[in-house]
Design a protein around this motif. Structure first.
Motif, PDB file in Angstrom:
ATOM      1  N   ALA A  15       9.949  -2.559   7.867  1.00 57.47           N
ATOM      2  CA  ALA A  15       9.192  -2.298   6.639  1.00 57.47           C
ATOM      3  C   ALA A  15       7.781  -2.848   6.793  1.00 57.47           C
ATOM      4  CB  ALA A  15       9.891  -2.931   5.444  1.00 57.47           C
ATOM      5  N   GLY A  16       6.811  -2.076   6.354  1.00 60.13           N
ATOM      6  CA  GLY A  16       5.423  -2.523   6.388  1.00 60.13           C
ATOM      7  C   GLY A  16       4.707  -2.248   7.698  1.00 60.13           C
ATOM      8  N   ALA A  17       5.439  -1.766   8.719  1.00 66.17           N
ATOM      9  CA  ALA A  17       4.794  -1.519  10.013  1.00 66.17           C
ATOM     10  C   ALA A  17       3.790  -0.369   9.897  1.00 66.17           C
ATOM     11  CB  ALA A  17       5.835  -1.212  11.086  1.00 66.17           C
ATOM     12  N   ASP A  18       4.024   0.543   8.956  1.00 71.13           N
ATOM     13  CA  ASP A  18       3.102   1.661   8.751  1.00 71.13           C
ATOM     14  C   ASP A  18       3.152   2.056   7.281  1.00 71.13           C
ATOM     15  OD1 ASP A  18       4.947   4.085   8.193  1.00 71.13           O
ATOM     16  OD2 ASP A  18       5.890   3.017   9.869  1.00 71.13           O
ATOM     17  N   THR A  19       2.316   3.015   6.900  1.00 68.97           N
ATOM     18  CA  THR A  19       2.301   3.412   5.486  1.00 68.97           C
ATOM     19  C   THR A  19       2.799   4.845   5.287  1.00 68.97           C
ATOM     20  OG1 THR A  19       0.009   4.092   5.735  1.00 68.97           O
ATOM     21  CG2 THR A  19       0.389   1.897   4.845  1.00 68.97           C
ATOM     22  N   THR A  20       3.275   5.490   6.356  1.00 70.88           N
ATOM     23  CA  THR A  20       3.619   6.905   6.235  1.00 70.88           C
ATOM     24  C   THR A  20       5.096   7.229   6.474  1.00 70.88           C
ATOM     25  OG1 THR A  20       2.898   7.119   8.532  1.00 70.88           O
ATOM     26  CG2 THR A  20       1.329   7.792   6.820  1.00 70.88           C
ATOM     27  N   SER A  21       5.768   6.435   7.280  1.00 75.87           N
ATOM     28  CA  SER A  21       7.150   6.792   7.635  1.00 75.87           C
ATOM     29  C   SER A  21       8.048   6.750   6.402  1.00 75.87           C
ATOM     30  CB  SER A  21       7.683   5.814   8.679  1.00 75.87           C
ATOM     31  OG  SER A  21       7.778   4.525   8.109  1.00 75.87           O
ATOM     32  N   LYS A  22       9.138   7.496   6.478  1.00 75.83           N
ATOM     33  CA  LYS A  22      10.080   7.505   5.355  1.00 75.83           C
ATOM     34  C   LYS A  22      11.021   6.311   5.491  1.00 75.83           C
ATOM     35  CE  LYS A  22      10.044  12.227   3.803  1.00 75.83           C
ATOM     36  NZ  LYS A  22      10.754  13.494   3.668  1.00 75.83           N
ATOM     37  N   ALA A  23      11.236   5.631   4.385  1.00 71.97           N
ATOM     38  CA  ALA A  23      12.108   4.461   4.424  1.00 71.97           C
ATOM     39  C   ALA A  23      13.556   4.918   4.542  1.00 71.97           C
ATOM     40  CB  ALA A  23      11.911   3.634   3.164  1.00 71.97           C
TER      41      ALA A  23
ATOM     42  N   VAL B 108       0.853  -1.196   0.000  1.00 68.89           N
ATOM     43  CA  VAL B 108       0.000   0.000   0.000  1.00 68.89           C
ATOM     44  C   VAL B 108       0.885   1.241   0.000  1.00 68.89           C
ATOM     45  CG1 VAL B 108      -1.660   1.341   1.363  1.00 68.89           C
ATOM     46  CG2 VAL B 108      -1.976  -1.129   1.113  1.00 68.89           C
ATOM     47  N   LYS B 109       1.910   1.193   0.826  1.00 68.89           N
ATOM     48  CA  LYS B 109       2.850   2.319   0.937  1.00 68.89           C
ATOM     49  C   LYS B 109       3.520   2.608  -0.401  1.00 68.89           C
ATOM     50  CE  LYS B 109       6.659   3.631   4.025  1.00 68.89           C
ATOM     51  NZ  LYS B 109       7.319   3.194   5.274  1.00 68.89           N
ATOM     52  N   GLU B 110       3.813   1.550  -1.151  1.00 72.89           N
ATOM     53  CA  GLU B 110       4.469   1.715  -2.449  1.00 72.89           C
ATOM     54  C   GLU B 110       3.467   1.973  -3.575  1.00 72.89           C
ATOM     55  OE1 GLU B 110       6.837  -1.840  -2.905  1.00 72.89           O
ATOM     56  OE2 GLU B 110       8.024  -1.379  -1.127  1.00 72.89           O
ATOM     57  N   HIS B 111       2.220   2.200  -3.208  1.00 75.97           N
ATOM     58  CA  HIS B 111       1.146   2.454  -4.177  1.00 75.97           C
ATOM     59  C   HIS B 111       0.979   1.316  -5.172  1.00 75.97           C
ATOM     60  CE1 HIS B 111       1.125   6.463  -2.535  1.00 75.97           C
ATOM     61  NE2 HIS B 111       2.419   6.531  -2.743  1.00 75.97           N
ATOM     62  N   ARG B 112       1.204   0.091  -4.723  1.00 75.93           N
ATOM     63  CA  ARG B 112       1.046  -1.069  -5.604  1.00 75.93           C
ATOM     64  C   ARG B 112      -0.344  -1.686  -5.412  1.00 75.93           C
ATOM     65  NH1 ARG B 112       2.803  -1.773  -9.384  1.00 75.93           N
ATOM     66  NH2 ARG B 112       3.900  -3.746  -9.529  1.00 75.93           N
ATOM     67  N   ILE B 113      -0.860  -1.584  -4.185  1.00 77.42           N
ATOM     68  CA  ILE B 113      -2.202  -2.112  -3.916  1.00 77.42           C
ATOM     69  C   ILE B 113      -3.161  -0.931  -3.772  1.00 77.42           C
ATOM     70  CG2 ILE B 113      -3.635  -3.149  -2.084  1.00 77.42           C
ATOM     71  CD1 ILE B 113      -1.447  -5.196  -1.630  1.00 77.42           C
ATOM     72  N   ASN B 114      -4.312  -1.077  -4.393  1.00 76.84           N
ATOM     73  CA  ASN B 114      -5.354  -0.075  -4.250  1.00 76.84           C
ATOM     74  C   ASN B 114      -6.148  -0.413  -2.975  1.00 76.84           C
ATOM     75  OD1 ASN B 114      -7.441   1.699  -4.491  1.00 76.84           O
ATOM     76  ND2 ASN B 114      -8.037   1.069  -6.571  1.00 76.84           N
ATOM     77  N   ARG B 115      -5.806   0.282  -1.875  1.00 77.10           N
ATOM     78  CA  ARG B 115      -6.327  -0.062  -0.552  1.00 77.10           C
ATOM     79  C   ARG B 115      -7.856  -0.074  -0.494  1.00 77.10           C
ATOM     80  NH1 ARG B 115      -8.080  -1.916   3.253  1.00 77.10           N
ATOM     81  NH2 ARG B 115      -7.635  -1.646   5.461  1.00 77.10           N
ATOM     82  N   GLU B 116      -8.474   0.877  -1.223  1.00 74.32           N
ATOM     83  CA  GLU B 116      -9.945   0.991  -1.164  1.00 74.32           C
ATOM     84  C   GLU B 116     -10.652  -0.250  -1.687  1.00 74.32           C
ATOM     85  OE1 GLU B 116     -10.460   4.447  -3.642  1.00 74.32           O
ATOM     86  OE2 GLU B 116      -8.937   5.379  -2.378  1.00 74.32           O
ATOM     87  N   ASN B 117      -9.963  -0.998  -2.517  1.00 73.93           N
ATOM     88  CA  ASN B 117     -10.608  -2.164  -3.116  1.00 73.93           C
ATOM     89  C   ASN B 117     -10.369  -3.464  -2.361  1.00 73.93           C
ATOM     90  OD1 ASN B 117     -11.913  -0.789  -5.110  1.00 73.93           O
ATOM     91  ND2 ASN B 117     -10.360  -1.151  -6.670  1.00 73.93           N
ATOM     92  N   VAL B 118      -9.812  -3.334  -1.161  1.00 76.86           N
ATOM     93  CA  VAL B 118      -9.569  -4.543  -0.370  1.00 76.86           C
ATOM     94  C   VAL B 118     -10.196  -4.388   1.012  1.00 76.86           C
ATOM     95  CG1 VAL B 118      -7.844  -6.179   0.468  1.00 76.86           C
ATOM     96  CG2 VAL B 118      -7.314  -4.744  -1.523  1.00 76.86           C
ATOM     97  N   TYR B 119     -10.938  -5.405   1.411  1.00 82.15           N
ATOM     98  CA  TYR B 119     -11.451  -5.454   2.776  1.00 82.15           C
ATOM     99  C   TYR B 119     -10.602  -6.472   3.516  1.00 82.15           C
ATOM    100  CZ  TYR B 119     -14.835  -5.463   6.599  1.00 82.15           C
ATOM    101  OH  TYR B 119     -15.441  -5.327   7.830  1.00 82.15           O
TER     102      TYR B 119
END
Lengths: 339, 323
Positions: B294-302, B88-99
């Protein structure tokens, strides 16, 4: 039948390897074996089969075909082929032994593949009858008898002895070359073990898998099946199934630029890969569905169409054990079964 | 657990929250599970499975699935949620389309560990109070549950779900894991010993690309190694060192993005411990740039995508390389 007692097996290996290169299956770590060049003291794996098949001996993963040297405007073509040395592969299972028959149909048909033939001519295949088939085994589906394997010579174990039987002249020559170490033995116990193994084969979970729904005449029916979408949906597009498969035979030929010449090599290719059969116009199979379908159509329809009904699978079960997503030829055959 | 999951999946399909469900499908044996997308309650009833063998991380499939029409329901184990979040962070998954429904994780069983004990002809595996009762063609066998757990579960880093829309079962915590023990062991080897270890392991590679293709961090549309025009597509190794290079380059490429989900080692047909390369990078990043998961959040800078004036100097690499 001529035999050697099990505790003398390594003496036999020493004697064979003194005359020619010998390869035996060896345990690498618990549960996975690989063929290795025999060195004194090495113990043969008691496991059922190797992770990689025995096809590597005749059809290696990579091999150089020719060299080209540039000299100004002249290109010198260098034939790098050399006569192979004689070698023995010991302990090949019935499934892998049959895979050589399948590979022969491809590589020894006109035009003969001289690289393959060279190794085939110089290699002696000594097979080992199975006594403990795994749940993933289904060689009987393809008419293979694991208690009586093909190959140049076959070896049978009754737990205490190894018995030798020649299947052809090459195998007889092999047995003759070691006959001073063998003695006549009683096969009564062995026959019981064979009978027992045949009974187990009937009880295997895949014992009733049938090829009735497949063959060259079923081309359009299977090609157009709607099932491929579901079967291939999770396929990762990796090459595991093709690379552990004893019958997968597709290869690519590439040129490697050495700076002042070219090394032309071939290497295994996989129909699962996105650049498989990529040509100047692009790729003929653009989706994973098409690539996945190709692999199974080749084994179950195209190969028998071109080879008098012989299927391109030997039921070794390697793809069943190794596919990362556990999709395999058995699941495909069951899904496409014509009821 | 399987019943609860199936019930909830059918409810969400029925009320229109989602139009598809991604999960796992039963196979020929007790252990050969395939990730699958289900569209109807009937399909779910017939084939959906969640048990000790449902190991596969389905997050990577959601790249493709989340670009389709409608919403898909995904059941994610704690480790899978890290992969999902990273994508999600890398904009690879469209979060809105996944429950996302968070479900309990392992420890999951690895059939290879059972087979490694010489157990064959496996017809059934049952967990009875953490003893495995294994029915085989050759009689019944038993072995302790914990001796058969998958490597990635043995080194579990977290029981916490870092992303979910709802949860089945209770959420856990980030664990004090021993996952860097083997990395430390390798670090403490001499350069020659370490070289021999990796040459031994990596020379087993058959270049099937299973590690790369399963990896949720490897999402390039066309990998440079698959592109014949790249000049480095190396379908065959020119020498035995190239197999090593492939894995080292891949580890570099996913450094800072690898969540340590362990799928690479799980799928390797040659049992190469590929995850150790990635863990070395994770451990180094932690010590050089501060703790980072990695993956712990979607906002922090890598850490490797971000420059700070107090970042370590490049010479650190040289210093650390001295024996």
């Amino acid at each position: 039948m001529l035999k050697i007692s099990a505790d003398k097996l390594n003496d036999l290996f020493d004697a064979i390897s003194a005359k020619q290169t010998l390869y035996i299956p060896v345990d690498r770590e618990a549960g996975s074996a690989e063929y290795k060049k025999y060195e004194s003291g090495m113990e043969m794996s008691r496991g059922l089969n190797t992770v990689r098949s025995a096809k590597d001996f005749f059809f290696p993963q990579t091999e150089n075909l020719a060299d080209f040297k540039m000299n100004g405007k002249n290109i010198e073509v260098i034939d790098i082929r050399e006569e192979s040395e004689d070698f023995v592969i010991f302990g090949v299972r019935a499934c892998d032994a049959r895979s050589f028959t399948i590979l022969d149909k491809v590589f020894l048909a006109e035009p003969v593949d001289s690289y393959y033939k060279n190794r085939r001519d110089h290699g002696t295949v000594v097979t080992m009858a199975c006594t403990r088939p795994a749940e993933t085994c289904f060689c009987t589906t393809f008419g293979i008898d694991p208690t009586a394997p093909e190959g140049d010579a076959a070896v049978f174990s009754d737990g205490e002895n190894y018995f030798f039987k020649a299947n052809n002249e090459k195998g007889q020559a092999f047995i003759d070359s070691i006959s001073d170490m063998l003695q006549d033995g009683d096969t009564e116990k062995l026959e019981k073990i064979q009978e027992n193994t045949r009974e187990i084969m009937k009880k295997l979970p895949l014992a009733n898998l049938s090829t009735d729904s497949f063959g060259g005449e079923r081309l359009m029916e299977h090609f157009s099946s709607e099932k491929w979408a579901e079967l291939s949906e999770s396929c990762l597009g990796c090459g595991t199934c093709t690379f552990v498969c004893p019958t997968c035979q597709c290869y690519d030929i590439r040129d490697f630029d050495t700076g002042n010449g070219i090394k032309r090599f071939r290497c295994w290719d996989s129909c699962m890969y996105s650049d498989f059969t990529k040509m100047a116009h692009g790729n003929s199979r653009n989706s994973q569905l098409e690539r996945f379908r190709q692999r199974f159509m080749h084994k179950l329809v195209y190969f028998p169409a071109n080879n008098n009904g012989e299927f391109g699978c030997v039921g070794c079960g390697r793809c069943l054990s190794k596919c990362p997503i556990s999709m395999n030829i058995v699941k495909v055959m069951k899904a496409l079964e014509v009821k | 657990m399987q019943e609860t999951i199936i019930k909830r999946a059918k409810e969400l399909l029925a009320d229109g929250t989602v139009n598809r469900v991604i999960g796992w499908k039963r196979g020929e044996f007790v252990y050969d599970i395939t990730p699958a997308v289900f569209e109807t309650a009937e399909e779910i009833d017939a084939e959906f499975v969640f048990d000790d063998f449902t190991q596969a991380n389905v997050s990577k499939y959601l790249i493709k699935e989340s670009r389709k029409e409608g919403k898909i329901l995904a059941f994610l184990k704690p480790c899978d949620t890290y992969s999902f979040n990273q994508l999600v962070k890398e904009h690879r998954i469209n979060r809105e389309n996944v429950y996302v429904i968070g479900i309990p994780g392992g420890p999951k069983l690895d059939i290879e560990k059972i087979k490694a004990k010489g157990i064959t002809g496996i017809l059934d595996v049952k967990n009875e109070n953490y003893t495995l009762k294994i029915k085989t063609l050759y009689g019944e066998e038993t072995m302790p549950f914990y001796e058969a757990i998958s490597g990635k579960c043995a080194d579990c880093k977290s029981k916490k779900h870092v992303v979910y829309d709802e949860l089945i079962g209770e959420d856990g915590d980030v664990l004090e894991s021993n996952r860097f023990d083997m990395v430390e062991k390798l670090e403490n080897m001499t350069a020659q010993e370490r070289y021999d270890f990796w040459r031994g392991e990596l020379s087993k590679c058959i270049r099937c690309n299973a590690c790369r293709n399963v990896c949720p961090a490897c999402t390039c549309e066309n990998c440079v190694f698959d592109n014949p025009s790249s000049g480095v597509s190396n379908k065959a190794a020119a020498d035995s060192f190239e197999e090593n290079m492939f894995h080292i380059i891949r580890a570099f490429h996913v450094a800072g993005r690898c969540t340590d989900c362990g799928e690479c080692s799980r799928v390797c047909p040659q049992n190469i411990p590929l995850h150790l390369l990635n863990r070395k990078f994770i451990k180094d990043i932690n010590s050089l740039y501060g703790e980072y998961q990695a993956g712990a959040d979607t906002t922090s800078k890598a850490p490797l995508n971000d420059y700070n004036t107090d970042d370590c100097e490049p010479s650190i690499v040289h210093e650390r390389g001295v024996e």
